[in-house]
Design a protein around this motif. Structure first.
Motif, PDB file in Angstrom:
ATOM      1  N   ASP A 118      42.992-124.425 -13.044  1.00 15.36           N
ATOM      2  CA  ASP A 118      41.815-124.337 -13.917  1.00 15.36           C
ATOM      3  C   ASP A 118      42.197-123.906 -15.335  1.00 15.36           C
ATOM      4  OD1 ASP A 118      40.142-125.091 -11.870  1.00 15.36           O
ATOM      5  OD2 ASP A 118      39.514-123.053 -11.364  1.00 15.36           O
ATOM      6  N   ALA A 119      43.334-123.228 -15.464  1.00 11.72           N
ATOM      7  CA  ALA A 119      43.815-122.809 -16.777  1.00 11.72           C
ATOM      8  C   ALA A 119      44.462-123.967 -17.539  1.00 11.72           C
ATOM      9  CB  ALA A 119      44.808-121.662 -16.628  1.00 11.72           C
ATOM     10  N   GLY A 120      44.451-125.161 -16.953  1.00 15.05           N
ATOM     11  CA  GLY A 120      44.963-126.346 -17.624  1.00 15.05           C
ATOM     12  C   GLY A 120      46.431-126.621 -17.425  1.00 15.05           C
ATOM     13  N   LYS A 121      47.039-125.967 -16.445  1.00 13.55           N
ATOM     14  CA  LYS A 121      48.468-126.157 -16.201  1.00 13.55           C
ATOM     15  C   LYS A 121      48.709-127.343 -15.280  1.00 13.55           C
ATOM     16  CE  LYS A 121      48.812-122.423 -18.564  1.00 13.55           C
ATOM     17  NZ  LYS A 121      49.227-122.476 -19.998  1.00 13.55           N
ATOM     18  N   ARG A 122      49.838-128.011 -15.504  1.00 11.29           N
ATOM     19  CA  ARG A 122      50.270-129.056 -14.574  1.00 11.29           C
ATOM     20  C   ARG A 122      51.115-128.375 -13.501  1.00 11.29           C
ATOM     21  NH1 ARG A 122      52.339-134.487 -16.804  1.00 11.29           N
ATOM     22  NH2 ARG A 122      51.311-135.163 -14.891  1.00 11.29           N
ATOM     23  N   ILE A 123      50.877-128.765 -12.254  1.00  9.23           N
ATOM     24  CA  ILE A 123      51.483-128.050 -11.133  1.00  9.23           C
ATOM     25  C   ILE A 123      52.112-129.039 -10.154  1.00  9.23           C
ATOM     26  CG2 ILE A 123      51.040-126.555  -9.151  1.00  9.23           C
ATOM     27  CD1 ILE A 123      48.704-125.367 -10.759  1.00  9.23           C
ATOM     28  N   ILE A 124      53.373-128.801  -9.846  1.00 12.28           N
ATOM     29  CA  ILE A 124      54.040-129.527  -8.767  1.00 12.28           C
ATOM     30  C   ILE A 124      54.440-128.505  -7.708  1.00 12.28           C
ATOM     31  CG2 ILE A 124      56.059-130.878  -8.100  1.00 12.28           C
ATOM     32  CD1 ILE A 124      56.123-132.083 -10.863  1.00 12.28           C
ATOM     33  N   ILE A 125      54.013-128.741  -6.465  1.00  8.30           N
ATOM     34  CA  ILE A 125      54.546-127.962  -5.351  1.00  8.30           C
ATOM     35  C   ILE A 125      55.907-128.576  -5.033  1.00  8.30           C
ATOM     36  CG2 ILE A 125      54.147-127.067  -3.040  1.00  8.30           C
ATOM     37  CD1 ILE A 125      51.955-126.340  -5.049  1.00  8.30           C
ATOM     38  N   LEU A 126      56.956-127.787  -5.178  1.00  8.47           N
ATOM     39  CA  LEU A 126      58.332-128.289  -5.049  1.00  8.47           C
ATOM     40  C   LEU A 126      58.947-127.660  -3.811  1.00  8.47           C
ATOM     41  CD1 LEU A 126      60.103-130.155  -6.879  1.00  8.47           C
ATOM     42  CD2 LEU A 126      61.204-128.079  -7.698  1.00  8.47           C
ATOM     43  N   SER A 127      59.160-128.481  -2.793  1.00  9.08           N
ATOM     44  CA  SER A 127      59.500-127.934  -1.482  1.00  9.08           C
ATOM     45  C   SER A 127      60.740-128.582  -0.880  1.00  9.08           C
ATOM     46  CB  SER A 127      58.316-128.130  -0.529  1.00  9.08           C
ATOM     47  OG  SER A 127      58.647-127.738   0.782  1.00  9.08           O
ATOM     48  N   ASN A 128      61.579-127.761  -0.283  1.00 14.09           N
ATOM     49  CA  ASN A 128      62.698-128.256   0.515  1.00 14.09           C
ATOM     50  C   ASN A 128      62.210-128.583   1.922  1.00 14.09           C
ATOM     51  OD1 ASN A 128      64.563-128.105  -1.500  1.00 14.09           O
ATOM     52  ND2 ASN A 128      65.637-126.304  -0.720  1.00 14.09           N
ATOM     53  N   SER A 129      61.272-129.491   1.994  1.00 13.41           N
ATOM     54  CA  SER A 129      60.773-129.987   3.283  1.00 13.41           C
ATOM     55  C   SER A 129      61.333-131.373   3.519  1.00 13.41           C
ATOM     56  CB  SER A 129      59.239-130.047   3.264  1.00 13.41           C
ATOM     57  OG  SER A 129      58.762-130.792   4.377  1.00 13.41           O
ATOM     58  N   GLY A 130      61.821-131.610   4.735  1.00 11.78           N
ATOM     59  CA  GLY A 130      62.331-132.927   5.077  1.00 11.78           C
ATOM     60  C   GLY A 130      61.240-133.954   5.298  1.00 11.78           C
ATOM     61  N   LYS A 131      59.978-133.495   5.374  1.00 10.39           N
ATOM     62  CA  LYS A 131      58.847-134.415   5.518  1.00 10.39           C
ATOM     63  C   LYS A 131      58.489-135.010   4.166  1.00 10.39           C
ATOM     64  CE  LYS A 131      56.737-131.848   9.373  1.00 10.39           C
ATOM     65  NZ  LYS A 131      56.752-132.908  10.394  1.00 10.39           N
ATOM     66  N   ARG A 132      57.794-136.148   4.176  1.00 11.73           N
ATOM     67  CA  ARG A 132      57.421-136.792   2.924  1.00 11.73           C
ATOM     68  C   ARG A 132      56.264-136.055   2.242  1.00 11.73           C
ATOM     69  NH1 ARG A 132      56.813-142.999   2.868  1.00 11.73           N
ATOM     70  NH2 ARG A 132      56.927-142.486   0.649  1.00 11.73           N
ATOM     71  N   ARG A 140      62.190-131.824  13.501  1.00 15.51           N
ATOM     72  CA  ARG A 140      61.505-130.744  14.199  1.00 15.51           C
ATOM     73  C   ARG A 140      60.286-131.285  14.930  1.00 15.51           C
ATOM     74  NH1 ARG A 140      61.657-125.270  14.078  1.00 15.51           N
ATOM     75  NH2 ARG A 140      59.718-124.158  14.494  1.00 15.51           N
ATOM     76  N   ASP A 141      60.075-130.810  16.142  1.00 21.83           N
ATOM     77  CA  ASP A 141      58.885-131.184  16.934  1.00 21.83           C
ATOM     78  C   ASP A 141      58.760-132.687  17.134  1.00 21.83           C
ATOM     79  OD1 ASP A 141      58.163-128.461  17.007  1.00 21.83           O
ATOM     80  OD2 ASP A 141      57.122-128.627  15.082  1.00 21.83           O
ATOM     81  N   GLY A 142      59.899-133.368  17.252  1.00 22.46           N
ATOM     82  CA  GLY A 142      59.865-134.803  17.503  1.00 22.46           C
ATOM     83  C   GLY A 142      59.409-135.645  16.331  1.00 22.46           C
ATOM     84  N   ASP A 143      59.412-135.093  15.138  1.00 28.87           N
ATOM     85  CA  ASP A 143      58.927-135.796  13.955  1.00 28.87           C
ATOM     86  C   ASP A 143      59.874-136.934  13.571  1.00 28.87           C
ATOM     87  OD1 ASP A 143      57.539-136.394  11.570  1.00 28.87           O
ATOM     88  OD2 ASP A 143      58.870-135.062  10.435  1.00 28.87           O
ATOM     89  N   VAL A 144      59.329-138.140  13.466  1.00 28.34           N
ATOM     90  CA  VAL A 144      60.122-139.297  13.050  1.00 28.34           C
ATOM     91  C   VAL A 144      59.661-139.842  11.698  1.00 28.34           C
ATOM     92  CG1 VAL A 144      60.709-139.966  15.405  1.00 28.34           C
ATOM     93  CG2 VAL A 144      58.647-140.900  14.349  1.00 28.34           C
ATOM     94  N   SER A 145      58.743-139.133  11.036  1.00 25.45           N
ATOM     95  CA  SER A 145      58.191-139.633   9.775  1.00 25.45           C
ATOM     96  C   SER A 145      59.239-139.848   8.684  1.00 25.45           C
ATOM     97  CB  SER A 145      57.094-138.691   9.267  1.00 25.45           C
ATOM     98  OG  SER A 145      57.604-137.409   8.967  1.00 25.45           O
ATOM     99  N   PRO A 146      60.381-139.093   8.665  1.00 20.76           N
ATOM    100  CA  PRO A 146      61.367-139.375   7.618  1.00 20.76           C
ATOM    101  C   PRO A 146      61.930-140.791   7.666  1.00 20.76           C
ATOM    102  CG  PRO A 146      61.761-137.207   8.537  1.00 20.76           C
ATOM    103  CD  PRO A 146      60.731-137.864   9.411  1.00 20.76           C
TER     104      PRO A 146
END
Length: 280
Positions: free
Chosen positions: A46-60, A111-117
């Motif tokens: 709301d303060a007008g900032k651009r925001i990227i959540i930057l994560s070391n997640s193997g999921k898309r 993890r947990d059988g995830d094949v989405s990558p």
């Protein structure tokens, strides 16, 4: 440089146009969101900032985006959820377009059988290292299996010189029960076994290149990264020429000031600010 202690994010928000914010350890842990994190994220937007959540997640990216909304974060309070898994998927897609011949066989560690990558990629999945053409290391089940489980699985691939792509460099992960070894530790094991690893995610350059391209190549000193890992979040920001905030939640929650200073020296990276928790 001595990091400046601040009590709230609002104390420095006006100094920056964009923020790269880590997920685990800043916004949430293995159980759920930290108190006030969703509100703080919304107020920053709301303060007008651009925001990227930057994560070391193997999921898309899209999958993580949906999960954050399901946890109670306000949809639209960030511009993009960029994951190391997304960066790797795009790399593999481009490589697939330029490859001629038989489909490559991939040993996926997730993890947990995830094949989405692998979804949408022209790859054949295999379950062992003996016939894999490459290893895709997307996540750890270090809270379920010992490291020896992964050694048995990966040793045949390492012995054959099969390359590994690690899409989650975190060596420690947060779970519902506490901490466990992450995918980055498994990648280290692969190197110890004689294999070669290409690392995708913080602190390595590819993910920051993608983030800054999305933001339109801003002045790096007007971009601030917020994270709980000195090795990944703070070192990655320093390498990319960005400013940074270390929150003392997450994996270093129980670390003393002296232990944090030792890590600053070990990784050659010190934050500009230290914040007790992600709160406005």
């Amino acid at each position: 440089m001595v990091a400046q202690a601040i009590e709230r994010l609002s104390a420095i928000a006006d100094r920056y146009d964009a923020f790269l914010i880590d997920q685990f350890g800043v916004l949430r842990d293995g159980r759920g969101p930290y108190p006030g994190a969703a509100e703080t994220l919304a107020r920053l937007k709301d303060a007008g900032k651009r925001i990227i959540i930057l994560s070391n997640s193997g999921k898309r990216s899209a999958e993580n985006d949906r999960r954050l909304v399901d946890l109670g974060f306000v949809s639209g309070s960030w511009d993009w959820f960029l994951t190391s898994g997304e960066v790797a998927w795009q790399i593999l897609r481009r490589e697939g377009e330029s490859t001629v011949g038989a489909r490559r066989k991939c040993l996926l560690i997730s993890r947990d059988g995830d094949v989405s990558p692998l979804t949408g990629l022209d790859l054949e999945r295999t379950t062992g290292g003996a016939d894999a053409d490459f290893v895709l290391l997307a996540a750890s089940e270090g809270d379920v299996y010992p490291l020896s489980h992964y050694e048995t699985l990966l040793a045949p691939a390492a012995a054959r010189g099969v390359p590994c792509l690690c899409t989650n460099p975190d060596k420690v992960m947060l779970t519902k029960e506490g901490t466990a070894f992450g995918a980055g530790r498994i990648a280290e094991l692969y190197e110890e076994l004689g294999g070669t690893v290409r690392w995708i995610g913080k602190p390595f350059a590819d993910i920051y290149v993608s983030a800054l391209e999305f933001l339109g190549q801003p002045d790096p000193t007007r971009v601030c990264a917020i994270g709980d890992s000195i090795e990944h979040d703070i070192a990655g920001a320093v390498n990319a020429g960005l400013h940074s905030v270390l929150v003392t939640t997450g994996i270093l929650e129980r670390a003393s000031d002296e232990e944090r200073r030792q890590l600053f020296a070990e990784h050659g990276a010190s934050p500009d600010f230290i914040l007790p928790k992600f709160i406005w």
